[in-house]
Structure formats: structure tokens, C-alpha cells
Motif scaffolding. Structure first.
Motif, PDB file in Angstrom:
ATOM      1  N   SER A  70     151.502  45.729 -36.533  1.00 54.87           N
ATOM      2  CA  SER A  70     151.340  44.379 -37.285  1.00 54.87           C
ATOM      3  C   SER A  70     153.026  45.227 -38.153  1.00 54.87           C
ATOM      4  CB  SER A  70     150.409  44.760 -37.881  1.00 54.87           C
ATOM      5  OG  SER A  70     150.296  46.053 -38.806  1.00 54.87           O
ATOM      6  N   VAL A  71     153.155  46.858 -38.723  1.00 53.57           N
ATOM      7  CA  VAL A  71     154.349  46.931 -38.957  1.00 53.57           C
ATOM      8  C   VAL A  71     155.733  47.075 -38.098  1.00 53.57           C
ATOM      9  CG1 VAL A  71     154.885  49.281 -39.513  1.00 53.57           C
ATOM     10  CG2 VAL A  71     153.003  48.534 -40.175  1.00 53.57           C
ATOM     11  N   PHE A  72     155.494  47.479 -37.035  1.00 53.25           N
ATOM     12  CA  PHE A  72     157.071  47.966 -35.781  1.00 53.25           C
ATOM     13  C   PHE A  72     157.344  46.076 -35.680  1.00 53.25           C
ATOM     14  CE2 PHE A  72     155.586  51.667 -36.836  1.00 53.25           C
ATOM     15  CZ  PHE A  72     156.887  52.322 -37.830  1.00 53.25           C
ATOM     16  N   PHE A  73     156.581  44.519 -35.469  1.00 53.88           N
ATOM     17  CA  PHE A  73     156.650  44.555 -33.781  1.00 53.88           C
ATOM     18  C   PHE A  73     156.731  42.512 -34.822  1.00 53.88           C
ATOM     19  CE2 PHE A  73     155.819  47.607 -31.051  1.00 53.88           C
ATOM     20  CZ  PHE A  73     157.266  47.863 -31.375  1.00 53.88           C
ATOM     21  N   ALA A  74     155.396  42.398 -35.138  1.00 50.92           N
ATOM     22  CA  ALA A  74     155.403  41.106 -35.846  1.00 50.92           C
ATOM     23  C   ALA A  74     156.234  40.534 -36.183  1.00 50.92           C
ATOM     24  CB  ALA A  74     153.699  41.873 -36.200  1.00 50.92           C
ATOM     25  N   THR A  75     155.650  39.025 -36.281  1.00 48.68           N
ATOM     26  CA  THR A  75     156.317  37.894 -37.058  1.00 48.68           C
ATOM     27  C   THR A  75     156.249  38.501 -38.121  1.00 48.68           C
ATOM     28  OG1 THR A  75     155.295  36.792 -35.974  1.00 48.68           O
ATOM     29  CG2 THR A  75     158.103  37.559 -35.500  1.00 48.68           C
ATOM     30  N   ALA A  76     154.330  38.037 -38.667  1.00 51.84           N
ATOM     31  CA  ALA A  76     153.259  37.770 -39.210  1.00 51.84           C
ATOM     32  C   ALA A  76     152.951  39.134 -39.984  1.00 51.84           C
ATOM     33  CB  ALA A  76     152.499  37.204 -39.038  1.00 51.84           C
ATOM     34  N   ALA A  77     153.996  39.878 -40.128  1.00 51.88           N
ATOM     35  CA  ALA A  77     153.459  41.520 -40.426  1.00 51.88           C
ATOM     36  C   ALA A  77     152.439  41.727 -41.664  1.00 51.88           C
ATOM     37  CB  ALA A  77     154.585  42.354 -40.575  1.00 51.88           C
ATOM     38  N   MET A  78     152.797  40.808 -42.095  1.00 52.32           N
ATOM     39  CA  MET A  78     152.113  41.419 -43.616  1.00 52.32           C
ATOM     40  C   MET A  78     150.560  40.520 -43.456  1.00 52.32           C
ATOM     41  SD  MET A  78     152.596  42.150 -47.304  1.00 52.32           S
ATOM     42  CE  MET A  78     153.956  41.163 -48.077  1.00 52.32           C
ATOM     43  N   GLU A  79     150.155  39.766 -42.767  1.00 48.63           N
ATOM     44  CA  GLU A  79     148.770  38.418 -42.820  1.00 48.63           C
ATOM     45  C   GLU A  79     147.995  39.644 -42.103  1.00 48.63           C
ATOM     46  OE1 GLU A  79     151.589  36.709 -42.882  1.00 48.63           O
ATOM     47  OE2 GLU A  79     151.709  35.671 -44.412  1.00 48.63           O
ATOM     48  N   ILE A  80     149.017  40.112 -40.812  1.00 50.92           N
ATOM     49  CA  ILE A  80     148.158  41.161 -39.547  1.00 50.92           C
ATOM     50  C   ILE A  80     147.840  41.719 -39.978  1.00 50.92           C
ATOM     51  CG2 ILE A  80     148.128  41.770 -37.626  1.00 50.92           C
ATOM     52  CD1 ILE A  80     149.869  39.589 -36.596  1.00 50.92           C
ATOM     53  N   SER A  81     148.528  42.696 -40.811  1.00 51.51           N
ATOM     54  CA  SER A  81     148.418  44.306 -41.931  1.00 51.51           C
ATOM     55  C   SER A  81     147.146  43.557 -42.193  1.00 51.51           C
ATOM     56  CB  SER A  81     149.470  44.568 -42.400  1.00 51.51           C
ATOM     57  OG  SER A  81     150.385  45.142 -41.529  1.00 51.51           O
ATOM     58  N   ARG A  82     147.426  42.977 -43.418  1.00 48.05           N
ATOM     59  CA  ARG A  82     146.037  42.424 -44.489  1.00 48.05           C
ATOM     60  C   ARG A  82     144.661  42.445 -43.647  1.00 48.05           C
ATOM     61  NH1 ARG A  82     148.937  39.013 -48.734  1.00 48.05           N
ATOM     62  NH2 ARG A  82     150.078  40.593 -50.311  1.00 48.05           N
ATOM     63  N   LEU A  83     144.668  41.649 -42.505  1.00 47.12           N
ATOM     64  CA  LEU A  83     143.965  41.446 -42.183  1.00 47.12           C
ATOM     65  C   LEU A  83     143.061  42.531 -41.773  1.00 47.12           C
ATOM     66  CD1 LEU A  83     141.417  39.710 -41.114  1.00 47.12           C
ATOM     67  CD2 LEU A  83     143.613  39.361 -38.949  1.00 47.12           C
ATOM     68  N   LEU A  84     143.784  43.862 -40.701  1.00 40.75           N
ATOM     69  CA  LEU A  84     143.321  44.726 -40.175  1.00 40.75           C
ATOM     70  C   LEU A  84     142.736  45.422 -41.390  1.00 40.75           C
ATOM     71  CD1 LEU A  84     145.587  44.971 -37.199  1.00 40.75           C
ATOM     72  CD2 LEU A  84     143.481  44.651 -36.588  1.00 40.75           C
ATOM     73  N   LEU A  85     143.880  45.873 -42.375  1.00 42.23           N
ATOM     74  CA  LEU A  85     143.034  46.677 -43.319  1.00 42.23           C
ATOM     75  C   LEU A  85     141.387  46.360 -43.863  1.00 42.23           C
ATOM     76  CD1 LEU A  85     146.968  47.540 -44.913  1.00 42.23           C
ATOM     77  CD2 LEU A  85     145.330  48.959 -43.901  1.00 42.23           C
ATOM     78  N   ILE A  86     141.620  44.969 -44.373  1.00 40.80           N
ATOM     79  CA  ILE A  86     140.519  44.574 -45.106  1.00 40.80           C
ATOM     80  C   ILE A  86     139.409  44.678 -43.966  1.00 40.80           C
ATOM     81  CG2 ILE A  86     139.094  42.284 -45.738  1.00 40.80           C
ATOM     82  CD1 ILE A  86     141.377  41.277 -46.889  1.00 40.80           C
ATOM     83  N   TYR A  87     139.589  44.279 -43.104  1.00 41.64           N
ATOM     84  CA  TYR A  87     138.372  45.025 -41.746  1.00 41.64           C
ATOM     85  C   TYR A  87     137.780  46.272 -41.652  1.00 41.64           C
ATOM     86  CZ  TYR A  87     136.068  44.907 -37.074  1.00 41.64           C
ATOM     87  OH  TYR A  87     135.261  45.389 -36.115  1.00 41.64           O
ATOM     88  N   ILE A  88     139.069  47.323 -41.796  1.00 42.12           N
ATOM     89  CA  ILE A  88     138.882  48.644 -41.893  1.00 42.12           C
ATOM     90  C   ILE A  88     137.757  48.594 -43.165  1.00 42.12           C
ATOM     91  CG2 ILE A  88     139.777  51.269 -42.293  1.00 42.12           C
ATOM     92  CD1 ILE A  88     141.727  49.488 -40.610  1.00 42.12           C
ATOM     93  N   ILE A  89     138.206  48.107 -44.660  1.00 40.53           N
ATOM     94  CA  ILE A  89     137.697  48.697 -45.457  1.00 40.53           C
ATOM     95  C   ILE A  89     136.480  48.098 -45.534  1.00 40.53           C
ATOM     96  CG2 ILE A  89     137.794  47.515 -48.037  1.00 40.53           C
ATOM     97  CD1 ILE A  89     140.739  48.075 -47.234  1.00 40.53           C
TER      98      ILE A  89
END
Length: 119
Positions: free
Chosen positions: A69-88
Motif C-alpha cells: 500500500s505504501v510503495f506500489f498501490a495506486t489507492a495507497a490511502m484506502e488500502i492502508s486504512r483498510l489494513l490498519l482498521i483490520y489490525i486495530i
């Protein structure tokens, strides 16, 4: 996404790589015993060992997703937030069902990283 948010997300990914390392590669180590509060005998039990290794791969893939999500994704913010919410949410579940500190130890950095994505 800010550089600060990206750095925190990478740190969360590294945390999950460490968890994967403990669960998958050094499953019966003293460090794994200490972190997960399991006896050496429990860690050597085949079913526990297998479950930890499976969980480790899962945690490693979470790390891969965050790095992607940080280095390659075009939708970096959405993927990052999704995974972080999942972790939380998983950390919240763990704190309810296992040890109250899990929300801070496993979810704390993810919470901060998620908040920084909104700045």
C-alpha cells in the motif's frame, strides 16, 4: 498521504514481520514464549506449533499488504486504512478475549498510523 504516515505504516509492517518471525521461524524460542506468554512445552506441542506457524504467515501477509500500500498501490490511502482498521479490530478482539494490553501492544502503533492518514 504524508511522509510521516508512510513511515508509521512501514513501522507497523515491520512489527508484523517480527510477529511472523516469532510465530513461524523461531516458534519454540524463549522470545516467542515470553511475547505470547506460553510455556516452552506448549510451544513444542505439534498442534500449537502448527497453529502459530499458520498465524505467522497470516501476519506476514498483513505486513506485505501494508508495504504494498505504501510503495506500489495506486489507492495507497484506502488500502492502508483498510489494513490498519483490520489490525486495530483484531487487536481490540484480542484485548477483550485474551489480554487487555493487546490493544496497545499490537494495535497502538496501528492506531497512531491510522490517525496520521487523516492529517
Amino acid at each position: 498521504m504524508s511522509l510521516f504516515a508512510k513511515i508509521l505504516i512501514v513501522l507497523v509492517a515491520l512489527e508484523f514481520c517480527y510477529i511472523m518471525y516469532l510465530e513461524t521461524f523461531v516458534t519454540t524460542s524463549a522470545a516467542t514464549s515470553r511475547v505470547f506468554k506460553l510455556s516452552s512445552a506448549d510451544l513444542k506441542a505439534k498442534h500449537v506449533n502448527t497453529l502459530l506457524k499458520n498465524q505467522g504467515i497470516y501476519n506476514g501477509l498483513i505486513a506485505v499488504g501494508l508495504l504494498y500500500s505504501v510503495f506500489f498501490a495506486t489507492a495507497a490511502m484506502e488500502i492502508s486504512r483498510l489494513l490498519l482498521i483490520y489490525i486495530i479490530l483484531v487487536a481490540l478482539y484480542g484485548s477483550i478475549t485474551s489480554d487487555k494490553k493487546i490493544i496497545l501492544t499490537q494495535g497502538g502503533l496501528a492506531i497512531v498510523a491510522l490517525l496520521t492518514t487523516f492529517l
